[in-house]
Design a protein around this motif. Structure first.
Motif, PDB file in Angstrom:
ATOM      1  N   VAL A 270      25.694  38.992 126.231  1.00  0.00           N
ATOM      2  CA  VAL A 270      25.664  37.551 126.466  1.00  0.00           C
ATOM      3  C   VAL A 270      27.067  36.962 126.272  1.00  0.00           C
ATOM      4  N   PHE A 291      23.987  28.599 124.045  1.00  0.00           N
ATOM      5  CA  PHE A 291      23.109  29.760 123.877  1.00  0.00           C
ATOM      6  C   PHE A 291      22.542  29.805 122.462  1.00  0.00           C
ATOM      7  N   ASP A 319      14.605  35.991 124.348  1.00  0.00           N
ATOM      8  CA  ASP A 319      15.540  35.761 123.257  1.00  0.00           C
ATOM      9  C   ASP A 319      15.674  37.026 122.412  1.00  0.00           C
ATOM     10  N   THR A 355      22.125  42.325 130.129  1.00  0.00           N
ATOM     11  CA  THR A 355      23.281  41.463 129.863  1.00  0.00           C
ATOM     12  C   THR A 355      24.580  42.249 129.982  1.00  0.00           C
TER      13      THR A 355
END
Lengths: 368, 374, 593
Positions: A270, A291, A319, A355
């Motif tokens: 991320v 985020f 998440d 990610t």
């Protein structure tokens, strides 16, 4: 090639830790936050302020009030003389709750009737109000059972309550392991999200791109400090959690660390994505912020996921912190083994994979 | 006021305003983030356990056992599932498939009928201590009403020595939204006031525009006021949006006066802006200023303000520390104004504390901002 | 000074626009005290342009900031327009115009909004604005860009807008801190026209610092400052007179200009040798006729005396104390590039780069041969940097081809990048790493290892004289040393091709000279060099160059061939004349069409 990559990793670490200020910024705030939040973030109610308004003169009511006076859960802040005192006291936050024992309480009990007791609670903080109410209920229930048992007509059934894994229901045992997940995320994200933006702003990124280093080598170079700082910071916090906050670590570190590494990797992904998108530090910082806030709230860090509406519960599956939070809490308190976490580990690994690959792709396509 | 000063202030304010509306990240912090936070907290976050997954083990399906566990079907708090043996239920508890077990043993019915006062077992998963405590409370409630029901069935009335009547003031339904949403307002105002402004003076230093401002006719206080007013307006705009959402979307009651709410909010915004300017003045780099703002204003507003975690439950040292957090005073004012009303004994001391903090921050900023480069 | 101007200055204002008396200023950095200005005294003549000239770190910016009241001196007095600056900085700021080195334009505000802001701040009456704006904007050539965001202006236009904002309320004293750094010659000339106009039409007093020595000649008076002390305060003519009889032009058509320069600069008589057109400009140690005995006998040399310039004096005064330990500063690479000299090392064919509808680079073609120094010149925003970045593989190509050593660097294997060296426009090494850590990192990043890596690091430290700074953080280095370090990093892996993007922007003249000696010696050893620059005299070092405007190539050729068409009255044109001439012709052509 190995030498190239190695030099890059060393450089990333030097860039992060050579400067005293930057070293302090990475290490110190998380520790201070752990200590303050570890103490501050609690749902346990201690020393709830209680005022007593006793309209009865008898022994029975005095005995009942004695129970409250001796309880550690309550601090008596005053004895009221008239009803008109109640409202200003609670309104002005002078007392969290007022216990009002009705007129002729003792006489009524002597006649076999019930003594009317009223509890008035400040509901501004609904959670605190519920906890205080439960304390009052527990004291009165115990009192009732004892009195009934003395008269030989006890209650027809009893409720035996046991809490597994956390017998005294200390909410610190719940919150502090959560802070491991929280701070590891913040530190890792800040370190990785800002690293590329910082180089872009300083112009060093171009200088890096014209060297024979390949994009994936640069990516690994940027990921390594995040991984090591994240895992290192988490280890430090785990140590403090066990030895300072005395939260029992029932499970095995061999379960915790693989999960931790996968978690950190997904956060790095991320962070690198944010890094690739942003051209300035401010954008990177804002991206990290945008985020972190939903990720923390949706993770179940402070409020349970089960209490959220369906749509938001669905969102929590995206998440990574949600999964690691479950794992870290259960490993600490339940000592649950790896096989319990299959359903947490594979989604987290998937998030890490997605990610990181997206970061790689973005990295290659947004190099300029 | 001299006309020149008015013109300088106007010019400064217009510039700040143009910069705000042209910078998408300022708009994001001022409008997008408040709405996001309010929606998440208003809809998503709740401390009230509902649909608790509870495992029911009834070893003998007789009338007393069934009438007791029947109580679990009728409340919105529980989502019961039946297990055939306690071992099975314990396995499920260990696998975190359920949050607690109600265990009615084989002999419960017969012992009950023979007046032996048999136990009912409740096992909760204590990992989430708060939820565990709420479950206990709910089960005690079901158990209490079952006892009364049983007494009535036997033609009598249950007369415990003490009959407790509970009244939760201000929030009788105990909706956590009603206290979380006012708290979020404090977080949002901190965000707009401190985080956004922490960047603005640092940005002028970083981009070299400060030097050009310093050598113009504008005085240091004029620079500050010229920056303060646009962000103040932005913050009040964010506040109005949030207030509207709190009332119309989340139906939080508004028992105090709206004017008092706006006045105290303006006061808090002034303090938050002071903190932002303070950080910005001390740390002349945007990067450091943003980090410091995050760590010293936003996170404490979240955790130390009494917004989620009750300050009264914190250890003394930490409680003392919260007195340094401006958001704590504002949260207290907000929760009172929304849920209780105009309680001057709460509002006045808290406002006084805010005034002191504001004077402190603005005073330091005022002294530190001079038209020199050193 | 003529009698009439002296009289008029007495009539219109105070005798001195700005006086400094025994001004000292120190800074403490990391427990060290650095004296920025030491007992400086001077008086600026009103209604003239005074140049403040000195090498990096001489104290120019400190002096400007002191005069505008932004800093307070340790001792001494400063008086601007009759106001005591130390006691009343606010009054000074209300009447003095000061344009800092990085003028604070708000990039997210339009040209007009920036003007409005400064008009508000300076208290310009609303009624007077429209006329003042028109006047200033037309003077700066910005009328057409009123509503454009300042961030979208080119570097030159930004500087002009900065000046315009400073002038929105006409000050009587104007302080300009390096207003022309990084600005192309056309914009530079326009800035100067504005300044002259202000002095003549509005009677303004201007103090201006600059790193361009040719600009000193445009000043009425020059203050030469070095290491916090004033070395002299005279007219440029008086300065140059001090080196009269020591300046020469040397021509030897049988030798290339670069090798001639190299040979001459080794001569003990010679203090300084500079390529200028087809000849070499020489400053000798004394006024005795130049012999050049060291040159080979068979070389036919033509030596003529030349008129002295300010630059000659500057170099003559400062060169001794400034030169590095390496003597002439040449660089010797261990490995020398391949021998064929007809190789086209860099080819650019029909290169295009679009950003939306905007063509940043519009069908550009040129070829660079092995061992050439090739210049890329153009106004700010002409597309030089974009072309440069595409060549280095930092930016994708929209269409066309460009190859470096036969490869497209964006798609070729990473190892191909080991064959190029790159030096960016601004210092872009890791500022918080030490010099040694930077050297170590980049040598490894370029795949050097073991003994070779150590040898190259030693070589870099030796060649660029970095001994004293090995463990210093690179952000604390003086600008000249930062630039040396950047070049060292670009050269450690002995690249065949060297890319230099405005390598000398903001660097003082002495450091620039040294730098070019190094570049020349590299080209002699077969390294191909592609360079962009705003310093027109540096274009003289190029073998060939292209001049770009609006994304297109306007002209390609040797510096000499470009200048030829702009010769006037048999006088050799300067590179700057040629550059401006070409650009103006292009603008004229476009407005015809």
């Amino acid at each position: 090639m190995g030498g190239r990559l190695w030099a890059l990793i060393i450089k990333e670490f030097l860039a992060l830790f050579r400067d005293k200020k930057s070293r302090m910024a990475v290490i110190l705030p998380p520790l201070v936050q752990l200590l303050i939040f570890g103490y501050a973030a609690t749902f346990d109610l201690e020393h709830a302020t209680l005022a007593i308004f006793n309209q009865d003169q008898g022994n029975f009511s005095r005995e009942l009030i004695g129970r409250f006076e001796r309880s550690t859960g309550f601090d008596i802040v005053g004895y009221l003389q008239s009803e008109s005192q109640i409202t200003p006291l609670i309104d002005g936050e002078g007392a969290l709750l007022v216990l009002r024992v009705g007129e002729q309480c003792s006489q009524k009990v002597a006649l076999g009737e019930s003594c009317p007791v009223q509890v008035l609670i400040d509901g501004r903080n609904s959670n605190t109000a519920m906890l205080a109410l439960n304390y009052v209920r527990t004291i009165i229930t115990t009192f009732n059972q004892e009195k009934a048992a003395l008269k030989g007509n006890g209650l027809p059934a009893q409720l035996n309550i046991r809490a597994w894994f956390n017998p005294n229901l200390e909410s610190r045992w719940f919150i502090v392991p959560g802070i491991i997940a929280l701070l590891a995320m913040i530190v890792t994200l800040v370190v990785t999200a800002l690293s590329v933006a910082r180089e872009r702003e300083a112009g060093t990124f171009d200088q890096l791109l014209v060297t024979p280093l390949r994009p994936w080598e640069i990516l690994i170079g940027k990921a390594m400090p995040g991984l090591i700082v994240g895992v290192g910071e988490a280890s430090l916090i785990i140590t403090v959690t066990v030895f300072w906050f005395k939260v029992p670590l029932v499970g095995s570190l061999l379960v915790l660390y693989p999960a931790l590494i996968i978690y950190i990797l997904s956060i790095i992904g991320v962070g690198l994505m944010i890094s690739s998108f942003s051209t300035t530090l401010q954008q990177a910082l804002l991206g990290a912020f945008l985020f972190i806030v939903p990720a923390v709230i949706l993770s179940g860090f402070s409020t349970p996921i089960a209490n959220m509406p369906q749509i938001m519960q669905a969102m929590t599956y995206l998440d990574p912190m949600r999964y690691f939070l479950t794992i870290v809490r259960r490993v600490f308190l339940e000592g649950a083994g790896l096989h319990y976490f299959i359903h947490d580990l594979w989604p987290m690994s998937l998030i890490a994979l997605v990610t990181l690959s997206m970061a790689t792709w973005l990295f290659r396509h947004r190099m300029y | 006021m001299r006309p020149g000063r008015l013109m300088r202030l106007k010019g400064m304010m217009r510039k700040e305003w143009l910069q705000v509306i042209r910078d998408p990240s300022s708009i994001a912090i001022a409008f997008f983030l408040p709405i996001l936070l309010l929606v998440i907290f208003g809809y998503g976050v709740s401390l009230d356990a509902q649909d608790v997954r509870i495992g029911i083990v009834v070893e003998q399906r007789d009338q007393p056992s069934l009438s007791f566990v029947g109580g679990f079907e009728q409340t919105p708090y529980f989502h019961p599932s039946t297990f055939l043996s306690i071992q099975e239920a314990e396995t499920a508890l260990r696998a975190a498939e359920i949050d607690g077990i109600v265990w009615v043993r084989q002999t419960f019915g017969s012992d009950y009928l023979t007046g032996q006062s048999p136990p009912i077992g409740l096992i909760v998963n204590g990992v989430d201590a708060n939820t565990a405590r709420l479950i206990q409370g709910y089960v005690q409630g079901i158990w209490g009403s079952w006892l009364e029901q049983q007494a009535e069935l036997r033609g009598g009335e249950l007369t415990p020595p003490v009959q407790l009547e509970q009244r939760i003031w201000y929030n009788p339904e105990v909706r956590s939204t009603d206290f979380l949403v006012p708290g979020v307002l404090a977080v949002i105002m901190t965000l707009i006031g401190a985080l956004l402004t922490a960047l603005v003076i640092a940005r002028e230093w970083e981009r070299g525009t400060m030097e050009a401002l310093l050598v113009s006719r504008i005085s240091a206080p004029e620079i500050l006021v010229g920056k303060l007013i646009p962000y103040f307006i932005l913050g009040m705009g964010g506040l109005l949006i949030s207030l509207a959402m709190a009332s119309f979307l989340f139906h939080v009651p508004m028992r105090g006066s709206l004017w008092l709410l706006l006045t105290t909010s303006a006061l808090f915004l002034w303090v938050a802006l002071g903190m932002g300017f303070f950080i910005s003045t001390v740390f002349k780099s945007q990067f450091v200023a943003a980090l410091v703002a995050m760590v010293s204003t936003f996170l404490p507003a979240f955790i130390l303000s009494g917004f989620i975690f009750d300050i009264r439950s914190m250890p003394d040292l930490v409680q003392w520390l919260t007195h340094l957090i401006a958001a704590r005073y504002y949260v207290s004012i907000l929760q009172t104004l929304f849920l209780v009303g105009n309680v001057w004994s709460v509002i006045l001391p808290n406002s006084a504390a805010l005034v002191l903090m504001g004077l402190f921050f603005h005073g330091i900023v005022y002294r530190k901002t001079h038209k020199k480069l050193e | 000074m003529t009698a009439s101007s002296a009289i008029s200055s007495q009539r219109t204002g105070p005798k001195q626009a700005l006086t400094l008396a025994d001004v000292s200023k120190t800074f403490s950095v990391e427990q060290q005290t650095i004296t920025a200005l030491n007992q400086v005294s001077c008086t600026i003549t009103p209604q003239k342009v005074t140049g403040l000239i000195g090498p990096d770190g001489a104290g120019k910016t400190t002096l400007m900031r002191l005069c505008s009241g932004l800093l307070t001196p340790e001792s001494g007095e400063i008086c601007a327009l009759g106001i005591d600056v130390v006691a009343q900085p606010l009054q000074v700021q209300a009447s003095v115009g000061y344009m800092p080195q990085r003028f604070g334009l708000y990039e997210d505000l339009s040209v007009l909004e920036n003007l409005d802001l400064y008009a508000d701040l300076q208290g310009v009456a609303l009624t007077a604005r429209a006329e003042r704006y028109d006047q200033l904007l037309s003077m700066a050539g910005l009328e057409k860009f009123r509503s454009r965001l300042a961030g979208r202006l080119s570097g030159g236009m930004k500087q002009k807008l900065g000046l315009v904002c400073t002038l929105v309320r006409p000050p009587r004293l104007l302080l300009l801190d390096e207003p022309t750094v990084g600005v192309d010659p056309v914009s530079r000339r326009e800035l100067w026209e504005i300044v002259y106009h202000l002095v003549e039409a509005e009677g303004m007093t201007v103090l201006l610092s600059t790193a361009y020595l040719d600009e000193a000649e445009r000043c009425a008076e020059v203050i030469l400052i070095h290491q916090g002390r004033i070395l002299g305060h005279k007219t440029p003519q008086e300065f140059s007179d001090q080196v009269a009889g020591r300046t020469w032009m040397v021509r030897a058509d049988s030798l290339g200009k670069r090798s001639l320069q190299k040979q001459i600069s080794h001569d003990p008589e010679v203090l300084d040798a500079l390529v200028m057109g087809k000849a070499i400009r020489v400053v000798s140690h004394d006024t005795s006729p130049l012999q050049l005995t060291q040159l080979a006998q068979e070389t036919k040399v033509e030596i003529t005396a030349a008129a002295p310039r300010f630059e000659d004096y500057f170099v003559a005064t400062l060169k001794e104390e400034h030169s590095n330990g390496n003597g002439n500063g040449e660089i010797a690479l261990a490995q020398v590039g391949s021998k064929q000299s007809d190789d086209q090392v860099i080819t650019v064919d029909n290169l295009v780069r679009q950003f939306g509808d905007f063509y940043a680079v519009n069908h550009v073609s040129f070829h660079v041969h092995h061992g050439e120094i090739f210049g890329l010149l153009g106004a700010n925003g002409a597309g030089k940097t974009t072309t440069f970045r595409m060549l280095c593989g930092l930016l994708p190509i929209s269409s066309g081809t460009c190859t470096v050593a036969g490869m497209n660097l964006r798609t070729a294997a990473a190892a191909a990048r080991a064959r190029i060296g790159y030096m960016a426009q601004k210092f872009s090494l890791y500022e918080n790493l030490s010099v040694m850590q930077n050297l170590k990192f980049f040598s490894s990043a370029y795949g050097l290892g073991g003994a070779r890596r150590q040898r190259q690091i030693d070589w870099a430290i030796e060649t660029f004289d970095l001994h004293d700074f090995i463990s210093a953080e690179s952000q604390s280095l003086p600008l000249g040393y930062k630039q040396r370090l950047a070049l060292a990093v670009a050269l450690m892996h002995e690249p065949e091709v060297l890319f230099l993007d405005e390598p000398t922007s903001g660097v003082d003249p002495l450091a620039r000279r040294e730098f070019w000696v190094q570049i020349n010696s590299l080209a002699d050893q077969g390294v191909t060099v592609l360079v962009t620059t705003h310093f027109m005299e540096e274009a003289e070092y190029c073998d060939r160059l292209v001049i770009m405007a609006e994304g297109k190539v306007l002209a390609e050729g040797t510096p000499e061939s470009m200048k030829e068409s702009f010769e006037r009255d048999g006088q050799e044109a300067t590179m700057e004349d040629a550059f401006i001439g070409l650009l103006e012709a292009n603008t004229a052509k476009r407005s015809d069409a």
